[in-house]
Design an enzyme around this catalytic site. Structure first.
Site, PDB file in Angstrom:
ATOM      1  N   ALA A 262       0.811  -1.228   0.000  1.00 57.44           N
ATOM      2  CA  ALA A 262       0.000   0.000   0.000  1.00 57.44           C
ATOM      3  C   ALA A 262       0.835   1.265   0.000  1.00 57.44           C
ATOM      4  O   ALA A 262       0.287   2.365   0.049  1.00 57.44           O
ATOM      5  CB  ALA A 262      -0.933   0.004   1.211  1.00 57.44           C
TER       6      ALA A 262
ATOM      7  N   ASP B  79       7.599  -7.648   5.709  1.00 57.44           N
ATOM      8  CA  ASP B  79       8.127  -8.442   4.601  1.00 57.44           C
ATOM      9  C   ASP B  79       7.125  -9.560   4.361  1.00 57.44           C
ATOM     10  O   ASP B  79       7.108 -10.557   5.084  1.00 57.44           O
ATOM     11  CB  ASP B  79       9.497  -9.001   4.980  1.00 57.44           C
ATOM     12  N   VAL B  80       6.281  -9.418   3.348  1.00 53.68           N
ATOM     13  CA  VAL B  80       5.189 -10.377   3.146  1.00 53.68           C
ATOM     14  C   VAL B  80       5.689 -11.776   2.841  1.00 53.68           C
ATOM     15  O   VAL B  80       4.971 -12.763   3.052  1.00 53.68           O
ATOM     16  CB  VAL B  80       4.230  -9.908   2.027  1.00 53.68           C
TER      17      VAL B  80
ATOM     18  N   ASN C  50      -1.949  -7.231  -2.431  1.00 49.20           N
ATOM     19  CA  ASN C  50      -1.509  -6.471  -3.595  1.00 49.20           C
ATOM     20  C   ASN C  50       0.009  -6.435  -3.757  1.00 49.20           C
ATOM     21  O   ASN C  50       0.502  -6.186  -4.850  1.00 49.20           O
ATOM     22  CB  ASN C  50      -2.056  -5.038  -3.500  1.00 49.20           C
TER      23      ASN C  50
ATOM     24  N   SER D   9      -2.560 -10.860 -12.454  1.00 45.52           N
ATOM     25  CA  SER D   9      -2.209 -10.088 -13.655  1.00 45.52           C
ATOM     26  C   SER D   9      -2.611 -10.885 -14.884  1.00 45.52           C
ATOM     27  O   SER D   9      -2.619 -12.124 -14.851  1.00 45.52           O
ATOM     28  CB  SER D   9      -0.700  -9.807 -13.690  1.00 45.52           C
TER      29      SER D   9
ATOM     30  N   TYR E 195       7.472 -13.863 -13.120  1.00 46.60           N
ATOM     31  CA  TYR E 195       6.278 -13.063 -12.818  1.00 46.60           C
ATOM     32  C   TYR E 195       5.008 -13.794 -13.270  1.00 46.60           C
ATOM     33  O   TYR E 195       4.014 -13.864 -12.531  1.00 46.60           O
ATOM     34  CB  TYR E 195       6.388 -11.710 -13.512  1.00 46.60           C
TER      35      TYR E 195
ATOM     36  N   ILE F 202      -1.375  -1.316 -16.461  1.00 47.34           N
ATOM     37  CA  ILE F 202      -1.779  -0.206 -15.587  1.00 47.34           C
ATOM     38  C   ILE F 202      -0.596   0.742 -15.416  1.00 47.34           C
ATOM     39  O   ILE F 202       0.545   0.303 -15.254  1.00 47.34           O
ATOM     40  CB  ILE F 202      -2.229  -0.734 -14.209  1.00 47.34           C
TER      41      ILE F 202
END
Length: 236
Positions: A14, A63-64, A90, A142, A155, A188
């Site tokens: 975020a 740190d996700v 996200n 994505s 990715y 985006i």
């Protein structure tokens, strides 16, 4: 009408870009926001912007990709807010390279943040959601995870994994009124995509029927719908 007023949302990644746009649109529609990011200053700025819209918000550094750090962060969030209603996974990174040149570190770092990070936060916050028999989880994937793209094997794999993960977890949690969905944005305008060469950007623009790139607010609007009461029969 939307049913998000007074509820609490956790948004990872975020500190800027799409994640910030999501947190701010939720705040505009009455939700309080926990802005999670490795960039503590960016998360703090997002939280301040959300508070300027009249909602409560706080920043959390995390740190996700680390399950231990996520568990610690979730404890801090639940100490700030007794109940979390919404989670938006996200946080994401890209380390583009052709397969034959891609290092193990480039592969592992992208999978760690994009896919393992989604797993870590979903696992940690689905527990209290199951207990309260309410929750809404939106994972940001994505179109690259659907169609693939040269130079983005890591990715693409991570984002395809997010889609499969979403479908599986949705089936596990539906009986407890925890809905899990994914959004797969196209091109985006973000800091990440701004770094692409102009000829690449123009080629991608030509593939879009509307002839223009999307904005973070476009993605945030879809997330808002999926978190709202309007999507109470949408999962997986």
């Amino acid at each position: 009408m939307l049913g998000i007023d007074g509820k609490t949302a956790v948004v990872t990644g975020a500190g800027q870009g799409i994640g910030r746009d999501i947190a701010l649109l939720l705040a505009e529609n009455g939700a309080d926001a926990a802005a999670v990011d490795m960039n503590e200053a960016g998360a703090a700025e997002t939280a301040a912007l959300a508070r300027a819209k009249g909602r409560e918000a706080a920043a959390f550094r995390c740190d996700v990709g680390s399950s231990e750090d996520v568990e610690r962060c979730v404890r801090e969030i639940l100490a700030w807010r007794a109940e979390v209603h919404f989670l938006v996974n996200n946080a994401g990174i890209a380390r583009d390279n052709l397969l034959l040149r891609m290092s193990a570190a480039e592969w592992e770092s992208v999978l760690r943040v994009n896919l393992t990070g989604t797993f870590n936060f979903t696992k940690a916050l689905s527990r209290p959601m199951i207990k309260s028999r309410f929750g809404r989880i939106v994972n940001i994937s994505s179109v690259i995870g659907v169609f693939g793209n040269a130079g983005q094997a890591n990715y693409a794999a991570s984002k395809a994994g997010v889609i499969g993960f979403t479908k599986a977890v949705a089936k596990e949690l539906a009986a407890r009124n925890v809905l899990v969905n994914a959004v797969a944005p196209g091109f985006i305008e973000t800091a990440m995509t701004a770094a692409l060469p102009e000829e690449r950007r123009e080629w991608m623009r030509q593939q879009i029927p509307l002839g223009r790139f999307g904005s973070g607010r476009d993605v945030a609007a879809v997330v808002l719908f999926l978190l709202s009461d309007l999507a109470s029969y949408v999962t997986g």
